[in-house]
Structure formats: C-alpha cells, structure tokens
Design an enzyme around this catalytic site. Structure first.
Site, short mmCIF file in Angstrom:
data_model
loop_
_atom_site.label_atom_id
_atom_site.label_comp_id
_atom_site.label_asym_id
_atom_site.label_seq_id
_atom_site.Cartn_x
_atom_site.Cartn_y
_atom_site.Cartn_z
N GLU A 1 6.96 -31.73 -75.82
CA GLU A 1 7.27 -33.12 -76.10
C GLU A 1 7.57 -33.83 -74.79
O GLU A 1 7.67 -33.19 -73.74
CB GLU A 1 8.45 -33.23 -77.09
CG GLU A 1 9.75 -32.66 -76.56
CD GLU A 1 10.83 -32.55 -77.65
OE1 GLU A 1 10.51 -32.42 -78.84
OE2 GLU A 1 12.01 -32.60 -77.28
N HIS B 1 16.23 -35.58 -79.29
CA HIS B 1 16.63 -34.48 -78.41
C HIS B 1 17.14 -35.03 -77.09
O HIS B 1 16.57 -35.98 -76.55
CB HIS B 1 15.43 -33.57 -78.12
CG HIS B 1 14.96 -32.80 -79.32
ND1 HIS B 1 13.65 -32.42 -79.48
CD2 HIS B 1 15.63 -32.33 -80.40
CE1 HIS B 1 13.53 -31.76 -80.62
NE2 HIS B 1 14.71 -31.69 -81.19
#
Lengths: 400, 299
Positions: free
Chosen positions: B214, B252
């Site tokens: 990511e 995150h």
C-alpha cells in the site's frame, strides 16, 4: 497532529531555542497595537496561522513598516481564505495572525528531525541552503542535503551536532550556539513524540544571532496519550465530519466523489476506493468501520456518510472473517432501516456463511443491490450513482 | 516446509487473560495451534482457557517451552512486552497490537539490533498486523482460519482484511498457501517485505508469492530491488491506495504519502520493472495467480 507555527515556536522558546522577538497571536485587527508593542520596534512580519504550506505566495505573510500599515495588513490577512499549491483546492480561512519582529537576514539554513522508515530510527536532515521547500531541494540539488541517523535512546551527541555545523559552514562564533540549538531540537522531537520537527529557515541575522524564524511540529497521533494538552485541543486539520466520525470510533476521511464507501479494515477500504475509481466512479470517502461491523457501528457509519450531500450511492464492502456474514447482514439491515437510506445501497459480503448472509438481505424486502465480488460491487455502485439525478431524487433500479 | 511457523511451534500469548487475548487465543487453539502458555503479570500460577499463566515470559520459556510469542498487550505497554520476549530468548515475536508510538518502536528496533549483534537474532512480525498462519499447522494471529488452505503460494501483506480477501480468492480457486504473513500497517514494521520474500525464496514448499502493499514508505521499492536481484520465484502484487490523497493517513499509521514519496505510482513502477506481475484490480488476484500457477503445477 500538526501544530500551528506559534505553538511550535512556543515549544522552541520553552527549550531555549531562540526565535525572532514576538508579539504573539491576534484574532482581530483591533488587537494589533498590543502585539506590536510586545514585539518591539518595527518593521514587523505578519504571518497567517494556518496548517497548509505555501501561505507566503498566497499573500498570508506580509511585512509592515508602520503601525498603520500593520493594522491594514492584519485586517487584510485575517479576512483571507488561502488557496495555496498545497491546499488541494480548498480555501483555508485565516483565524489567527502571528506578529513577529522582522530581522535582517544574513543567511538561511534548514534543519529538521524526522523518522527514517528504512533505517527505523530518527534522523536529522539539514542543509546550508534554507528557505525553500526541502522536497524541492531534494529534487534539484540532493547533494546539498545532509542526513544523520540518531540513536532514539541517546539523542544528538555534541560531536554529531558539530559535524553538522562544519558541513553547513555555520560561522565559527556561532558553533556553540548551533550545537545547543541542534541538541535541543532533537530533544524536543524525542520528548514530544514528534513525527516531524522542522526549522525552515534557521537564520543567521546581520547582528550575528542564530534564530528559528519558522517552525513546524507534528506530534505522532499514536503518542497523543502522552501529551494530554494537545490531545485535548483536537486536530485542527480534521473537518467537522471527520471529528464526529472519530468520536464514534470510525476511521473516516472525506473525499471529493459521490460514492460513499463503508468497509471493514483500512487496506480493504483503500482498495474499495481504488476499485470504484477503476470502475469509472469517484469515492466520496475512506471509511474503515473496524473489526466489529455491528448494527451500531454500521448505523453510525451510514449517518456520517449521508451527511455529505454529494453522496449518490453507498457501497458496503465487508469481509466477514471471525464475524459471520449472517451477523453482518443483520447489522446492515438494522442500520439501513434505522437511517432510512435515500440513496441506492450496494452490498457485497464475503467470508463465513456468505450464502446465508445474502439470503437474509434478499428476503428483507429492503431495496438494495447485492454484489458477488468487489469489482461487481464497484461497477454496480457506479451505475447506481449515475441513476440518481443532481437533485438527489432517486430513480432507483429494482434490486437485482 | 513453510516459513516462520509449523506444527511444532509452541506459542506463549502475552496478554492472554485480556479480552482480545482470550478471544483470539481460543480461536488459535481451536485451529490446532499449540498454545503452551500465557503471560499476565500478577496472574502467574493460574490457568486460563486450560493454558497455564505465568508472570513473566522467561517463566513461560523455562517451564512451558514456549518458542513463539503472540502479543495482545495495549499500546502503552506493548513495546515493553516485545523487549521482555526478546530478552527471555523468544526468537519469533508476533505483535498484533495497533497504536504503539513510533518512537517506542524505534527503541525496540535498536534493542533488536543489539540482540542480533550479540548473536541472538530475534524476528519481530508486526506490530499492527493480523499475524502469521501456516495453514493446517499453526495459526498465530487474528485471521479467520477457515479461509486458508495448505498449498504452494506464499502471501505477505501490510493489511489485514486485504490479505483475507486475497487468500479467500486463492483458496476459492484451489490454490492453497504455504504461509501467510501479515507484516502490519505501521511505519516501522519489525519484518519487511524483503525479509519475508527472502524466506519464501528459500522455502521449498513455496512456488510463488503474492505481495500486497500500500502507499507510504519505501518498503515495496526496496522489495522490488530484492526481487530483481535475488528472486527466481514468480511474484504477484497488488498495491492499495491509487486514489489516496497525499498527506492523509489512510487508516494505517504507515499509509501516508509524505513529501511526494511513497506514492502508488512509484511502487507499481518499481515492481513492474523488477518483473513482478502487477494486478490492478483487487478482485483479479486469485484469477491472475491461478492462470499461471495452476498450469505450472500441472506441468
């Protein structure tokens, strides 16, 4: 959490890092006289206190030579809505103005402390050339940037600070001052659990002083529990909706599109947005509902998403892991009934007991579109959003 | 074979008696993992879920023979728990906890480097991760066990539910997994993509690897260099965050584009250049791997 310049410089001064003489912050132009008096004789620098970079070029930083000029400019800046190259098209209103005494600058330098993710330790980043954005310098003259890893348990040592000073060609009489400055800056980074402390520019004045003319401090969100004074103050960057979402335990970021997304897990939430884009649509938000996608959380998520008037369809994408799809389906149903959705709802469930979950949704009689995969869901959501006209009136397709 | 975990792994759960620790330890036990001990300071001498509880990890190692630690301790105390496990001689520490201050993790990294320099290397997986599973042998984490199936595909990922999605697609197409490793979504993960790729490259039971990255940081770019130089097994990859706005943390702690670095484009480009099969559409991961790997296996 990003601090405003004056908050950062308050932290600097409390740790013996010298800044320009300051008159403090005002919220109304009428308060200017007191601030000018506190700053000492002019000229003065008037600086908009906003969190977005590039404020100078957008007119948010100005010099005033007389009190009259200062008052006029204060009034002007406090009425500004800044659109800068870093504000992503948003207009940021100026609510506070910092009044500093202007100093005669001999030289500008750059010093920051940040976390090096690859080395897994903090680093000092420094350059003899300050004033411009470091990203710009990194592109044009990477060799002008110094990087020094730091032991997080020890901080910056004297010899390390000296080596930086020599490489930056800090004037010899200021060597001791620079060492103290650099060590204090690193200590501030460590004490405050910062993710970034930046001084740009660090200047040498014509009088031979070393001053932090601007300051940026970011406190790491995960460490805010150790800094209750800032935790209490709240995130100035977050929108009202984002703050509301945070209060109820939702991870939410507003975006520009028209498809509301409700997903469990941060990675899957991002991938859902990407799929919407890939299917020709545009996501209205990032929303991670967390592991427990129960009726309460889904209801709250629906409510937050629907406060955005742009939303023309909602895509629910939930991977039922430890929580069964049947439980999730019941939660989605309860939430959809409670909130009275006015836009098409596309639901994609996957995981444990997915067939039973789908059956619960199908038998509910609630108008919704079910999807078999994320890709299927994204395509259906894009079509559904397009079927709703600009006034928000629905021309909803029969549930497939 | 497999990597990191096998049927003989003996788990100690730090934070066993807490809510999350209890729930997930129970799930691990039901999956068939050998949970030999729990640690909750002050509750030593009791049992919980029929597992003996100790005051210290050192006791769990000495008295119950634990060799892998699984941590469910709240963020303010988690770094300390990691260091306790490392000092007690645990060689694989899996930390599930989300929200540990980055500076605490920088200090953990420093301590682990000292362990390694002293000849006692410790592997930390996580924090902020779903854990590790070797299907059919041992589950040490919070992932739903039933979506997995033993087989030849190694999976490594920074995200939890995204991993489940990919694993489920593989399993649904008859492709099992050798080991699935969640390295976590934090900025300073104990184990990197490169570390796991190296393990998969050396594992005879792993035929190909699925890597799910990511935005944020440079771990995917670093992995691309490793793949180009050292990896002979095929790698498939999906990178989340093509629509993520710069400067925002996407859930995150580590998923953020900072100063123009860590973009989706930069990662995709680096991996493509390294010969990785890039999957643009998340729903097509299983299909992409099956297309090539099922054929390869038949040959």
């Amino acid at each position: 959490m990003k601090l405003l310049e004056y908050e950062a410089k308050d932290l600097f001064r409390a740790r013996g890092i010298p800044t320009a003489p300051t008159g403090g912050v005002i919220k109304k132009a009428a308060q200017i006289n007191g601030a000018l008096k506190r700053a000492g004789r002019g000229p003065w620098v008037l600086k908009a206190q906003v969190l977005v970079g590039g404020r100078g070029k957008a007119g948010g930083v100005q010099i005033a030579k007389t009190p009259k000029e200062a008052r006029e400019k204060a009034k002007f800046i406090l009425g500004l809505k800044l659109v800068t190259h870093q504000s992503h098209g948003q207009a940021v209103p100026v609510k506070e103005l910092l009044i500093d005494r202007a100093v005669d600058i001999e030289r500008e330098m750059y010093v920051s402390v940040a976390m090096d993710r690859a080395k897994a330790c903090p680093i000092v980043i420094a350059s003899a050339e300050g004033g411009m954005e470091i990203e710009e310098l990194a592109k044009t003259r990477p060799e002008a940037i110094l990087k020094l890893p730091i032991d997080p348990g020890v901080g910056l040592l004297d010899y390390q600070a000296r080596s930086l000073a020599f490489k930056m060609k800090v004037p010899a009489p200021l060597l001791g001052t620079f060492v103290k400055f650099a060590k204090s800056l690193v200590k501030l980074y460590l004490d405050m659990d910062a993710s970034l402390v930046e001084v740009n520019p660090l200047v040498v004045t014509k009088k031979g002083e070393l001053l932090a003319l601007d300051g940026k401090v970011l406190i790491e969100d995960n460490a805010l529990y150790r800094h209750p004074e800032f935790a209490k103050r709240g995130d100035l960057e977050a929108s009202a909706l984002e703050k509301e979402a945070k209060k109820v335990g939702l991870n939410f970021i507003a975006l520009d599109g028209d498809i509301g997304c409700l997903v469990n897990g941060a990675g899957l939430a991002m991938a859902t947005m990407d799929s919407v884009k890939l299917a020709g649509g545009s996501p209205a938000n990032f929303l991670d509902v967390g592991g427990g996608a129960n009726a309460e959380q889904v209801t709250r998520a629906f409510q937050i998403i629907l406060k955005d008037a742009k939303v023309r369809a909602i895509l629910v994408n939930i991977f039922g892991g430890i929580m069964k799809c049947t439980t999730i389906a019941e939660g989605v149903l309860a939430a959809a009934k409670r909130v009275k959705l006015k836009v098409p709802l596309v639901v994609r469930l996957e995981g444990t007991k997915v067939e039973e979950g789908k059956e619960i949704l199908a038998k509910s009689g609630l108008a919704m579109i079910q999807a078999d995969s994320l890709w299927d869901a994204a395509q259906k959501a894009v079509r559904a959003a397009k079927s709703v006209d600009a006034n928000g009136a629905k021309r909803m397709a029969v549930a497939s | 074979m497999s990597i990191l975990l096998n049927k003989d792994s003996k788990l100690v759960v730090q934070g066993l008696t807490g809510q999350a620790g209890s729930f997930h330890a129970q799930q691990c036990i039901e999956y068939g993992s050998k949970v030999v001990a729990g640690v909750t300071p002050g509750k030593g001498g009791t049992t919980h879920l029929n597992v003996p509880v100790f005051d210290t990890v050192a006791d769990a190692v000495k008295l119950a023979g634990a060799d892998v630690s699984l941590i469910f301790v709240p963020p303010p105390f988690a770094a300390d728990s990691i260091l306790e496990a490392a000092d007690a001689g645990i060689r694989l520490i899996i930390c599930i906890t989300e929200g540990i201050p980055v500076l605490d993790m920088a200090k953990v990294h420093r301590a682990l480097r000292q362990h390694a320099a002293a000849g006692h290397p410790v592997r930390l997986v996580g924090p902020n991760c779903p854990g590790v599973i070797t299907p059919g042998q041992c589950k040490a984490g919070i992932m739903p066990g039933y979506i997995h199936k033993a087989g030849p595909i190694g999976v490594v990922s920074r995200s939890g539910t995204l991993t489940y999605e990919a694993v489920w697609q593989l399993t649904s197409r008859g492709l099992g997994q050798s080991t699935v490793v969640g390295i976590g979504g934090d900025p300073l993960p104990g184990t990197s993509f490169t570390d796991v790729l190296e393990l998969f490259q050396g594992d005879a039971d792993t035929q190909a690897v699925v890597m799910i990255g990511e935005i944020g940081g440079g771990a995917e770019e670093e992995a691309a260099r490793f793949i180009k130089d050292k990896m002979t097994k095929p790698v498939y990859s999906f990178i989340a965050g093509s629509t993520a706005p710069p400067g925002r943390r996407m859930g995150h702690a580590g998923a953020i584009i900072e100063g123009g670095a860590g973009t989706h484009g930069s990662k995709v480009e680096a991996l493509k250049a390294a010969g990785v099969v890039m999957v643009e559409n998340l729903s097509a991961i299983g299909e992409s791997v099956a297309e090539r790997e099922l054929v390869t296996r038949r040959n």
